[in-house]
Write an enzyme that holds these catalytic residues in place. Structure first.
Site, PDB file in Angstrom:
ATOM      1  N   CYS A   2       0.801  -1.210   0.000  1.00  0.00           N
ATOM      2  CA  CYS A   2       0.000   0.000   0.000  1.00  0.00           C
ATOM      3  C   CYS A   2       0.837   1.265   0.000  1.00  0.00           C
ATOM      4  CB  CYS A   2      -0.931  -0.030   1.184  1.00  0.00           C
ATOM      5  SG  CYS A   2      -0.060  -0.301   2.702  1.00  0.00           S
ATOM      6  N   ARG A  27       4.614  -0.783  -6.071  1.00  0.00           N
ATOM      7  CA  ARG A  27       4.655  -1.451  -4.773  1.00  0.00           C
ATOM      8  C   ARG A  27       3.666  -2.612  -4.694  1.00  0.00           C
ATOM      9  NH1 ARG A  27       6.589   2.617  -0.939  1.00  0.00           N
ATOM     10  NH2 ARG A  27       5.178   1.983   0.701  1.00  0.00           N
ATOM     11  N   TRP A  74      -3.001  -2.889   0.108  1.00  0.00           N
ATOM     12  CA  TRP A  74      -2.693  -4.315   0.024  1.00  0.00           C
ATOM     13  C   TRP A  74      -3.276  -4.895   1.300  1.00  0.00           C
ATOM     14  CZ3 TRP A  74       0.527  -7.034  -3.626  1.00  0.00           C
ATOM     15  CH2 TRP A  74       0.630  -8.395  -3.345  1.00  0.00           C
ATOM     16  N   ASN A  98      -1.333   3.064   6.303  1.00  0.00           N
ATOM     17  CA  ASN A  98      -0.421   1.967   5.932  1.00  0.00           C
ATOM     18  C   ASN A  98      -0.044   1.243   7.203  1.00  0.00           C
ATOM     19  OD1 ASN A  98      -0.261   2.758   3.299  1.00  0.00           O
ATOM     20  ND2 ASN A  98       1.860   3.444   3.394  1.00  0.00           N
ATOM     21  N   GLY A  99      -0.062  -0.073   7.181  1.00  0.00           N
ATOM     22  CA  GLY A  99       0.392  -0.817   8.351  1.00  0.00           C
ATOM     23  C   GLY A  99      -0.722  -1.616   8.991  1.00  0.00           C
ATOM     24  N   GLU A 485      26.120 -15.335   8.535  1.00  0.00           N
ATOM     25  CA  GLU A 485      25.670 -14.162   7.780  1.00  0.00           C
ATOM     26  C   GLU A 485      26.362 -12.891   8.284  1.00  0.00           C
ATOM     27  OE1 GLU A 485      24.235 -13.631   5.132  1.00  0.00           O
ATOM     28  OE2 GLU A 485      23.395 -11.618   5.236  1.00  0.00           O
ATOM     29  N   LYS A 489      28.641 -10.507   5.991  1.00  0.00           N
ATOM     30  CA  LYS A 489      28.380  -9.065   5.838  1.00  0.00           C
ATOM     31  C   LYS A 489      29.642  -8.274   6.149  1.00  0.00           C
ATOM     32  CE  LYS A 489      25.272  -8.610   4.194  1.00  0.00           C
ATOM     33  NZ  LYS A 489      24.514  -9.770   3.856  1.00  0.00           N
ATOM     34  N   GLU A 492      32.381  -8.742   3.476  1.00  0.00           N
ATOM     35  CA  GLU A 492      32.135  -8.228   2.126  1.00  0.00           C
ATOM     36  C   GLU A 492      32.161  -6.703   2.055  1.00  0.00           C
ATOM     37  OE1 GLU A 492      28.466  -9.651   0.299  1.00  0.00           O
ATOM     38  OE2 GLU A 492      27.365  -9.397   2.155  1.00  0.00           O
ATOM     39  N   HIS A 508      36.653 -26.912  19.159  1.00  0.00           N
ATOM     40  CA  HIS A 508      37.191 -27.798  18.118  1.00  0.00           C
ATOM     41  C   HIS A 508      38.079 -27.046  17.127  1.00  0.00           C
ATOM     42  CE1 HIS A 508      34.729 -31.092  19.573  1.00  0.00           C
ATOM     43  NE2 HIS A 508      33.767 -30.195  19.729  1.00  0.00           N
ATOM     44  N   LYS A 607      25.953  -7.154  -7.634  1.00  0.00           N
ATOM     45  CA  LYS A 607      24.674  -7.394  -6.976  1.00  0.00           C
ATOM     46  C   LYS A 607      24.039  -8.709  -7.411  1.00  0.00           C
ATOM     47  CE  LYS A 607      21.224  -6.573  -4.374  1.00  0.00           C
ATOM     48  NZ  LYS A 607      21.459  -6.883  -2.962  1.00  0.00           N
TER      49      LYS A 607
HETATM   50  N1  HGA Z   1      -4.204  -2.928   7.566  1.00  0.00           N
HETATM   51  C1  HGA Z   1      -4.783  -2.067   6.572  1.00  0.00           C
HETATM   52  C2  HGA Z   1      -3.712  -1.415   5.691  1.00  0.00           C
HETATM   53  C3  HGA Z   1      -3.058  -2.430   4.824  1.00  0.00           C
HETATM   54  C4  HGA Z   1      -1.621  -2.227   4.491  1.00  0.00           C
HETATM   55  O1  HGA Z   1      -0.869  -1.484   5.100  1.00  0.00           O
HETATM   56  N2  HGA Z   1      -1.191  -2.999   3.472  1.00  0.00           N
HETATM   57  O2  HGA Z   1       0.158  -3.117   3.098  1.00  0.00           O
HETATM   58  C5  HGA Z   1      -5.794  -2.812   5.735  1.00  0.00           C
HETATM   59  O3  HGA Z   1      -5.826  -4.045   5.703  1.00  0.00           O
HETATM   60  O4  HGA Z   1      -6.613  -2.146   5.111  1.00  0.00           O
END
Ligand code: HGA
Length: 612
Positions: A2, A27, A74, A98-99, A485, A489, A492, A508, A607
């Site tokens: 999102c 995204r 998302w 978002n979140g 790892e 890191k 490198e 050992h 890369k």
């Molecule tokens: N939790 C919220 C926002 C989704 C989100 O951040 N997606 O990456 C939802 O489900 O609408």
């Protein structure tokens, strides 16, 4: 995945918001929406699918406004439907998010008891109602937001508008990225500066905990109710999607992107505390039949595979082998039917891994064996994705730094998701266990965020490494691959010779190396082997070694002479390798910077290793 765009201006910003959403399309997302405030009204359009669908709806309804917020979603909580798409509205308030709000259910119960009616299944909607409720005791939108933020647990970035505040956009950053675009007589927010490049090249990068009030003429940033200053940075006009932004190096940016990257990776597979029905759906028949797993990978991806071996065998009782691709492909391995061959690669183009895959397929065909192949990688269009039966993408976004960081931790998250899926299909993992692990996975971004708070302390300790020639990393169980790892890191990017060992192997051989001059890095989460690890630490100290310990905050390991301790937040031992990757990345990064190496493009390395 999102994204947020918002703005407050003199002119209508409808097109700016839609253009911004288009620039965030890379995204990934499942639905999109926009809300504009015009004449004390919220005008909203939301659509499932592409931003183009939303654009068409907006063109038809011709909604315009000089204050607004927009979002690509998302879904993490609730299906990708129009009702669940953002912005979410509570009468006069509109919110994009978002979140994840981890405690949304209890907040929802409280709000329902107060009479609020929910129109979506999202966690986000509670935020809109909470603000609406807080506004009953204050007319000040900023105050209302500041009042409710402490109630929200989890990681979030928020954009908020209100019908009675036509010149005010409130934003909050806590665990999800958010940047301010500084205009002339207009200001904007976005989760990625890329979205705002058509309107400005001047940005303020918010920090965790910032609460912001934007008007057309002003930008006020508050931390703990105190107004603070953050610098405005000007970007080169040619900046691209893969910009370093506020960071000195891509590697540091990518280290800091891990909470978001992991959230995106797990979001594609999880719905609340269960696996999505459509997650790896087409692989179900194949997964039912597999009797063992063979992982093939190189470098950092190989370390991710090593950790997955512990998980496969411990969690779902499925035998798992892991091998370096450049060895596997040349040693005439016996190909066994009903095996799942998993290739892990950031780019999906790693030459040895790809060759090992092709060779395996050829051998299986020659013997008419039934095998299943699968790719875990970061590039949807890669050769490995095209050439394997199934794939699982790490949604880490472009990784530019040669030393892999977010690709590694998202690989670990993806591998755990794969194990949950196979366990579910083969019925070797109970539903309750799946729910327990998914709940922990959702919590990981926040724990990483807290772990990143140790950055300054790790920088301070890095100074003690800068003149060193050699270094040893020790861990047990799933921390053994993290020790490997960490050593990889460090060597490198700082060019210090480093070795990773299983701590039980100390006697050992490597103990002979320990002296006053060689730092020994210890990975000490709270697990069954902590006491044994403490004995290994004693063995090092008894020989004059200097310890640098990344330890669980409740481990009881304390700073003392020649023992430096960095506390890591408590996390289940199962997922601890994801979290303990962070301090070793930061250590390598800072040591390399102090030694003046080319951190993002270390000598002799590339890369995407597309040659053998
Ligand atoms: N939790 C919220 C926002 C989704 C989100 O951040 N997606 O990456 C939802 O489900 O609408």
């Amino acid at each position: 995945m999102c994204g947020i765009v918002g703005g407050v201006a003199e002119r209508s910003i409808t097109n700016i918001l839609i253009e911004g959403l288009k620039r965030l399309e890379y995204r990934g997302y499942d639905s999109a929406g926009v809300a504009l405030v015009d004449q004390c009204q919220i005008l909203r359009e939301r659509r499932v699918g592409k931003v183009a669908n939303l654009e068409q709806a907006v063109n038809e309804s011709n909604i315009q406004g000089s204050l607004g917020i927009a979002h690509t979603r998302w879904a993490t909580h609730g299906k990708p439907t129009e009702n669940n798409a953002h912005p979410h509205i509570s009468d006069t308030v509109a919110v994009v998010h978002n979140g994840i709000i981890e405690n949304y259910q209890e907040l929802k119960d409280d709000l329902e008891a107060l009479g609020y009616v929910f129109t979506s299944q999202t966690d986000t909607e509670v935020v809109a109602h909470l603000i609406h409720d807080a506004l009953k005791s204050t007319p000040d939108l900023l105050k209302a937001v500041t009042q409710i933020v402490p109630q929200l647990k989890g990681a979030y970035a928020l954009g908020i508008v209100h019908t009675d505040h036509p010149n005010e956009l409130i934003a909050v950053r806590e665990g999800s990225p958010l940047v301010i675009g500084v205009g002339i007589g207009e200001n904007f927010i976005s989760s990625d500066q890329l979205a705002l490049l058509p309107v400005t090249n001047r940005f303020i990068y918010l920090e965790e905990g910032d609460i912001v009030r934007l008007t057309r003429e002003s930008i006020e940033i508050f931390v703990d109710d105190q107004l603070i200053d953050r610098p405005v940075k000007e970007l080169d006009a040619t900046v691209s999607n893969a910009s370093k932004g506020e960071y000195k190096h891509y590697m540091l940016k990518e280290i800091y992107e891990q909470p978001e990257a992991i959230q995106q990776t797990i979001s594609q597979a999880l719905n609340g505390n269960a696996l999505r029905d459509d997650f790896l759906q087409h692989a179900e028949v194949d997964f039912k039949n597999i009797q063992q797993v063979q992982i093939i990978a190189c470098g950092t991806s190989y370390h991710a595979g090593m950790i997955a071996k512990y998980w496969f065998e411990q969690l779902i009782d499925l035998p798992c082998q892991v091998e370096i691709a450049s060895e596997f492909r040349y040693r005439s391995p016996v190909i066994v039917g009903n095996t799942l061959y998993v290739c892990i690669s950031q780019s999906g183009e790693t030459a040895d891994t790809l060759a090992a895959l092709r060779d395996t397929q050829k051998r299986a065909k020659a013997k008419s064996l039934n095998i299943t192949t699968m790719t875990i990688c970061n590039v949807a269009t890669s050769s490995m994705v095209r050439e394997t039966n199934h794939h699982l993408l790490t949604l880490a976004g472009p990784e530019i730094g040669v030393a892999s960081t977010k690709a590694f931790t998202t690989q670990l998250a993806a591998l755990m998701l794969l194990i949950l899926k196979i366990g579910q299909i083969k019925q070797t993992m109970p539903v309750e266990k799946i729910a327990e692990i998914t709940a922990e996975l959702w919590h990981i971004p926040k724990v990483i965020l807290d772990t990143l708070q140790n950055d300054k302390e790790i920088l301070r300790l890095s100074d003690l490494f800068k003149e060193k020639q050699h270094c040893l990393f020790l861990g047990r169980g799933t921390q053994f691959p993290i020790a490997l790892e960490g050593a990889l890191k460090l060597k490198e990017i700082s060019y210090i010779h480093a070795e990773g060992y299983a701590a039980g192997e100390l006697k050992h051989g490597p103990l002979a190396l320990v002296d006053h001059d060689m730092p020994v890095v210890i990975l000490a989460p709270q697990d069954d082997m902590l006491d044994k690890l403490k004995s290994n630490m004693e063995e090092v100290q008894a020989r004059g070694g200097e310890l640098f310990v990344f330890a669980d905050e409740n481990s009881g390991i304390k700073n003392k002479d020649r023992q430096h301790v960095v506390n890591v937040p408590t996390i289940s031992s199962l997922l601890a390798p994801i979290v303990y990757s962070i301090p070793v990345q930061l250590l390598s990064y800072h040591v390399a910077v102090l030694r003046g190496t080319d951190v993002d493009q270390p000598r002799n390395l590339a890369k995407s290793v597309t040659v053998e």
